[in-house]
Design a protein around this motif. Structure first.
Motif, PDB file in Angstrom:
ATOM      1  N   PRO A  41     -58.824  49.383  68.299  1.00  0.00           N
ATOM      2  CA  PRO A  41     -60.096  49.848  67.737  1.00  0.00           C
ATOM      3  C   PRO A  41     -61.110  48.715  67.615  1.00  0.00           C
ATOM      4  O   PRO A  41     -60.746  47.539  67.490  1.00  0.00           O
ATOM      5  CB  PRO A  41     -59.691  50.348  66.348  1.00  0.00           C
ATOM      6  CG  PRO A  41     -58.540  49.465  65.973  1.00  0.00           C
ATOM      7  CD  PRO A  41     -57.802  49.180  67.258  1.00  0.00           C
ATOM      8  N   ASP A  42     -62.356  49.062  67.643  1.00  0.00           N
ATOM      9  CA  ASP A  42     -63.433  48.114  67.360  1.00  0.00           C
ATOM     10  C   ASP A  42     -63.586  48.079  65.843  1.00  0.00           C
ATOM     11  O   ASP A  42     -64.298  48.896  65.252  1.00  0.00           O
ATOM     12  CB  ASP A  42     -64.726  48.577  68.037  1.00  0.00           C
ATOM     13  CG  ASP A  42     -65.861  47.579  67.863  1.00  0.00           C
ATOM     14  OD1 ASP A  42     -65.668  46.577  67.161  1.00  0.00           O
ATOM     15  OD2 ASP A  42     -66.943  47.815  68.430  1.00  0.00           O
ATOM     16  N   ALA A  43     -62.881  47.145  65.199  1.00  0.00           N
ATOM     17  CA  ALA A  43     -62.832  47.117  63.739  1.00  0.00           C
ATOM     18  C   ALA A  43     -62.647  45.690  63.243  1.00  0.00           C
ATOM     19  O   ALA A  43     -62.162  44.815  63.972  1.00  0.00           O
ATOM     20  CB  ALA A  43     -61.676  47.987  63.236  1.00  0.00           C
ATOM     21  N   TYR A  44     -63.063  45.447  61.997  1.00  0.00           N
ATOM     22  CA  TYR A  44     -62.858  44.171  61.291  1.00  0.00           C
ATOM     23  C   TYR A  44     -63.490  42.968  61.996  1.00  0.00           C
ATOM     24  O   TYR A  44     -63.048  41.835  61.826  1.00  0.00           O
ATOM     25  CB  TYR A  44     -61.358  43.917  61.069  1.00  0.00           C
ATOM     26  CG  TYR A  44     -60.688  45.016  60.291  1.00  0.00           C
ATOM     27  CD1 TYR A  44     -60.897  45.149  58.924  1.00  0.00           C
ATOM     28  CD2 TYR A  44     -59.871  45.943  60.933  1.00  0.00           C
ATOM     29  CE1 TYR A  44     -60.294  46.185  58.208  1.00  0.00           C
ATOM     30  CE2 TYR A  44     -59.269  46.976  60.230  1.00  0.00           C
ATOM     31  CZ  TYR A  44     -59.493  47.090  58.863  1.00  0.00           C
ATOM     32  OH  TYR A  44     -58.904  48.108  58.161  1.00  0.00           O
ATOM     33  N   GLY A  45     -64.511  43.196  62.798  1.00  0.00           N
ATOM     34  CA  GLY A  45     -65.201  42.087  63.466  1.00  0.00           C
ATOM     35  C   GLY A  45     -64.389  41.415  64.547  1.00  0.00           C
ATOM     36  O   GLY A  45     -64.757  40.335  65.024  1.00  0.00           O
ATOM     37  N   ARG A  46     -63.312  42.056  64.989  1.00  0.00           N
ATOM     38  CA  ARG A  46     -62.450  41.400  65.975  1.00  0.00           C
ATOM     39  C   ARG A  46     -63.111  41.274  67.336  1.00  0.00           C
ATOM     40  O   ARG A  46     -62.950  40.257  68.026  1.00  0.00           O
ATOM     41  CB  ARG A  46     -61.124  42.159  66.089  1.00  0.00           C
ATOM     42  CG  ARG A  46     -60.269  42.005  64.838  1.00  0.00           C
ATOM     43  CD  ARG A  46     -59.000  42.825  64.910  1.00  0.00           C
ATOM     44  NE  ARG A  46     -58.267  42.711  63.653  1.00  0.00           N
ATOM     45  CZ  ARG A  46     -57.636  43.721  63.062  1.00  0.00           C
ATOM     46  NH1 ARG A  46     -57.664  44.920  63.625  1.00  0.00           N
ATOM     47  NH2 ARG A  46     -56.999  43.543  61.929  1.00  0.00           N
ATOM     48  N   GLN A  47     -63.871  42.287  67.751  1.00  0.00           N
ATOM     49  CA  GLN A  47     -64.511  42.210  69.065  1.00  0.00           C
ATOM     50  C   GLN A  47     -65.584  41.125  69.102  1.00  0.00           C
ATOM     51  O   GLN A  47     -65.851  40.541  70.150  1.00  0.00           O
ATOM     52  CB  GLN A  47     -65.093  43.570  69.454  1.00  0.00           C
ATOM     53  CG  GLN A  47     -64.056  44.680  69.562  1.00  0.00           C
ATOM     54  CD  GLN A  47     -62.912  44.334  70.497  1.00  0.00           C
ATOM     55  OE1 GLN A  47     -63.134  43.853  71.614  1.00  0.00           O
ATOM     56  NE2 GLN A  47     -61.682  44.558  70.049  1.00  0.00           N
TER      57      GLN A  47
END
Length: 364
Positions: A41-47
């Protein structure tokens, strides 16, 4: 096999301690000829904090972290593959995915749950009989865990798991290896770890206590979340350390410290990814004590073991560079011989083929 893997993130280690493990296992499975798609998922600023590009050894599909449309599309795309994996701790849609991947089960599709934090998962379901995941456990074809040994296997078996097998952390020699020392990390003891509730007290006990006892030595703390933590003056806090700098850090400090989280120490047999990446770089590792260490590295010869911060300080007082180098090199040789991700991927293949004699199946 075609494998669909639902996990937290393959391309970012930001607030994602499982990244090194995912990368090692999936690259090794690819090297054995398997085709892997990793859904994250695109989550928690990881991308926004990627530390590797999309790799050539896995296809990465990023779906929106909000709304169910994206994750439902990913699940639909995964239908019909040979193996579907739901990892623990995706961070969003976990409850949905735990149940939805089981709908993909079929004559040619097996479904596995891969628990990268078994102590947390088990504590949760054991204390809450109504936890939805509890009813899912007996339906998975196999439960893989990245640690825990017999205590975790016994606990999952008691909850109805058909098959539970630990696939321990390991070393990817292509990623973690010796490099020239870097003056940025030239300290006596370094510790990397994000600030988490069940790690903080042990970090204080093993790291900060040792630093306070040895004001003449230099200590380095890396990881997210420690910025407002009170520390002795000889501790340098550097924040998040990207994967690309881990080798340099491990090769520059006289010793590196491993501190297990409370739950991992309680279950034992749970070496962190940091242990293997540090050993792969030839670092001298000091670790807190936990059951099962000798299964991976020999205490006193390949790793140094401390019961508390006072013992960490005593070890550092007596540790010189030649001994540190000798311990680090012995650890490197041990993990190369027995604890690489190639070894772990071969074990996964053996389990799925019914050839792993160590795998414990539930009996009626």
């Amino acid at each position: 096999m075609k494998i669909a893997f639902f996990g937290s993130s393959l391309v970012s280690a930001y607030w994602n301690g499982a990244a090194t493990y995912y990368r090692g296992i999936i690259r090794a499975l690819h090297n054995l000829g398997h085709e892997i798609t990793f859904y994250e998922p695109d989550a928690y600023g990881r991308q926004e904090n990627r530390d590797i590009p999309d790799p050539d050894w896995a296809r990465v599909v990023v779906y929106p972290g909000e709304g169910e449309t994206g994750v439902r599309q990913a699940l639909a795309e995964a239908r019909g593959v040979d193996l579907v994996v739901k990892a623990s701790g995706v961070g969003v849609f976990d409850e949905l995915l735990e149940a939805a991947v089981l709908e993909l089960q079929g004559p040619r599709t097996r479904v596995a749950f891969w628990d990268v934090d078994a102590p947390a998962t088990l504590d949760r379901v054991q204390h809450d009989p109504a936890d939805p995941f509890r009813a899912c456990i007996p339906r998975y074809d196999v439960i893989f865990t990245y640690g825990g040994g017999d205590p975790v296997v016994d606990a999952y078996t008691a909850l109805g798991a058909r098959l539970c097998v630990p696939i321990y952390n390991a070393l990817d020699p292509e990623t973690h290896h010796p490099v020239p020392a870097d003056p940025r990390f030239a300290v006596d003891l370094a510790f990397l770890g994000n600030r988490l509730p069940d790690r903080e007290a042990r970090m204080e006990s093993f790291f900060l206590v040792a630093a306070a006892a040895l004001p003449e030595l230099r200590f380095l703390l890396g990881g997210s979340g420690w910025g407002d933590k009170s520390m002795p003056a000889n501790v340098q806090y550097v924040g998040h350390v990207y994967t690309r700098d881990h080798n340099a850090l491990n090769c520059s400090a006289l010793a590196v410290l491993n501190i297990s989280r409370d739950s991992m120490a309680r279950y034992g047999f749970s070496p962190a990814t940091r242990v293997f990446e540090a050993a792969g770089a030839g670092a001298c590792i000091i670790t807190d004590a936990w059951e099962g260490i000798e299964q991976f590295l020999a205490p006193g010869r390949e790793i140094l073991v401390a019961e508390n911060g006072a013992e960490v300080a005593r070890i550092l007082r007596d540790l010189d560079e030649p001994r540190a180098r000798a311990i680090g090199e012995a650890a490197r040789q041990r993990v190369l011989e027995a604890h690489t991700y190639a070894h772990r991927a071969a074990q996964v293949e053996a389990v799925l083929a019914g050839r792993d004699a160590s795998a414990r199946r539930a009996t009626g």
